[in-house]
Write an enzyme that holds these catalytic residues in place. Sequence first.
Site, PDB file in Angstrom:
ATOM      1  N   LYS A  20      42.829  35.215  40.177  1.00 50.43           N
ATOM      2  CA  LYS A  20      41.455  34.920  39.768  1.00 50.43           C
ATOM      3  C   LYS A  20      41.399  33.565  39.030  1.00 50.43           C
ATOM      4  O   LYS A  20      42.448  33.012  38.667  1.00 50.43           O
ATOM      5  CB  LYS A  20      40.951  36.076  38.896  1.00 50.43           C
ATOM      6  N   TYR A  62      33.308  43.174  46.206  1.00 51.13           N
ATOM      7  CA  TYR A  62      33.013  43.943  44.987  1.00 51.13           C
ATOM      8  C   TYR A  62      31.778  44.821  45.167  1.00 51.13           C
ATOM      9  O   TYR A  62      31.102  45.158  44.202  1.00 51.13           O
ATOM     10  CB  TYR A  62      32.847  43.005  43.788  1.00 51.13           C
ATOM     11  N   ASN A 125      41.415  39.485  33.795  1.00 48.28           N
ATOM     12  CA  ASN A 125      42.696  40.158  34.072  1.00 48.28           C
ATOM     13  C   ASN A 125      43.521  39.515  35.196  1.00 48.28           C
ATOM     14  O   ASN A 125      44.338  40.166  35.826  1.00 48.28           O
ATOM     15  CB  ASN A 125      42.481  41.666  34.275  1.00 48.28           C
ATOM     16  N   HIS A 128      43.760  40.231  41.362  1.00 40.07           N
ATOM     17  CA  HIS A 128      43.190  41.370  42.095  1.00 40.07           C
ATOM     18  C   HIS A 128      44.226  41.900  43.080  1.00 40.07           C
ATOM     19  O   HIS A 128      44.984  41.123  43.647  1.00 40.07           O
ATOM     20  CB  HIS A 128      41.951  40.929  42.894  1.00 40.07           C
ATOM     21  N   GLU A 139      39.714  43.573  53.164  1.00 43.76           N
ATOM     22  CA  GLU A 139      39.586  42.409  52.283  1.00 43.76           C
ATOM     23  C   GLU A 139      40.260  41.175  52.886  1.00 43.76           C
ATOM     24  O   GLU A 139      39.762  40.050  52.734  1.00 43.76           O
ATOM     25  CB  GLU A 139      40.175  42.737  50.900  1.00 43.76           C
TER      26      GLU A 139
HETATM   27  P1  IDP Z   1      40.964  46.699  39.591  1.00 41.05           P
HETATM   28  O1  IDP Z   1      40.833  45.185  39.667  1.00 41.05           O
HETATM   29  O2  IDP Z   1      42.087  47.103  38.678  1.00 41.05           O
HETATM   30  O3  IDP Z   1      41.051  47.348  40.949  1.00 41.05           O
HETATM   31  P2  IDP Z   1      38.178  47.618  39.462  1.00 41.05           P
HETATM   32  O4  IDP Z   1      37.735  48.846  38.743  1.00 41.05           O
HETATM   33  O5  IDP Z   1      38.202  47.646  40.962  1.00 41.05           O
HETATM   34  O6  IDP Z   1      39.632  47.240  38.881  1.00 41.05           O
HETATM   35  O7  IDP Z   1      37.273  46.411  38.980  1.00 41.05           O
HETATM   36  C1  IDP Z   1      37.310  45.182  39.629  1.00 41.05           C
HETATM   37  C2  IDP Z   1      37.286  44.073  38.615  1.00 41.05           C
HETATM   38  O8  IDP Z   1      36.029  44.079  37.936  1.00 41.05           O
HETATM   39  C3  IDP Z   1      38.335  44.204  37.502  1.00 41.05           C
HETATM   40  O9  IDP Z   1      39.608  43.744  37.874  1.00 41.05           O
HETATM   41  C4  IDP Z   1      37.696  43.354  36.421  1.00 41.05           C
HETATM   42  O10 IDP Z   1      37.884  41.948  36.687  1.00 41.05           O
HETATM   43  C5  IDP Z   1      36.218  43.672  36.589  1.00 41.05           C
HETATM   44  N1  IDP Z   1      35.834  44.769  35.699  1.00 41.05           N
HETATM   45  C6  IDP Z   1      36.004  46.094  35.904  1.00 41.05           C
HETATM   46  N2  IDP Z   1      35.546  46.826  34.877  1.00 41.05           N
HETATM   47  C7  IDP Z   1      35.054  45.925  33.981  1.00 41.05           C
HETATM   48  C8  IDP Z   1      34.451  46.032  32.694  1.00 41.05           C
HETATM   49  O11 IDP Z   1      34.251  47.118  32.147  1.00 41.05           O
HETATM   50  N3  IDP Z   1      34.098  44.858  32.089  1.00 41.05           N
HETATM   51  C9  IDP Z   1      34.289  43.642  32.661  1.00 41.05           C
HETATM   52  N4  IDP Z   1      34.862  43.481  33.860  1.00 41.05           N
HETATM   53  C10 IDP Z   1      35.241  44.611  34.523  1.00 41.05           C
HETATM   54 MG    MG Z   2      39.589  47.451  42.483  1.00 38.28          MG
END
Ligand code: IDP
Ligand code: MG
Length: 162
Positions: A20, A62, A125, A128, A139
């Site tokens: 990212k 997303y 984070n 992805h 994807e």
């Molecule tokens: P993942 O990336 O671990 O699969 P997902 O639940 O699929 O997690 O969420 C996708 C992305 O959306 C996360 O990696 C993060 O960047 C963002 N995200 C998810 N939940 C939150 C949140 O509560 N606050 C801000 N960003 C979030």
């Molecule tokens: Mg995810």
Amino acid sequence: FLPHLVASMVEVEESYIMIKPDGVQRGLVGEIISRFEKKGIKLKGLKLYQCPTELAQDNEHYKDLQSKSFFPNLIDYITSGPVVCMAWEGVGVVASARKLIGATNPLNAEPGTIRGDLAVQTGRNVVHGSDSPENGNREIALWFKEGEVVEWTPVQEPWLKE
Ligand code: IDP
Ligand code: MG
């Protein structure tokens, strides 16, 4: 089942892994790629890409998060600078890549994982990884154009698979 039989039933899969914008801006591209490379999975696609806002909003990527309150922030984040798009292939690569990446919230991610070692916030984070083999294929088709994913055989293959 004996463990070796179970292991042999796991299939060759593809995972879409994306560094990212925070990972790119923080100079973590080499560090992150090397963790997957060292694992012994196969890199099949790689590009630096500035995702347009319209594409990120409509993007199937997303789609399941469109109703979340953080969705606008997520779109700003993902389009705030270049990302590194990657396609990786290997036996059970979807689950093993998720293990290397660590929990969504970096504060819950184990030390030794990418997010556990390199990040502090869910909204930053750094990486992805696809959450199922179906989404891996979907994807990769979404982020790569025809001809950008390359089929090849690494010379190390006999040293990774018996
Ligand atoms: P993942 O990336 O671990 O699969 P997902 O639940 O699929 O997690 O969420 C996708 C992305 O959306 C996360 O990696 C993060 O960047 C963002 N995200 C998810 N939940 C939150 C949140 O509560 N606050 C801000 N960003 C979030
Ligand atoms: Mg995810």
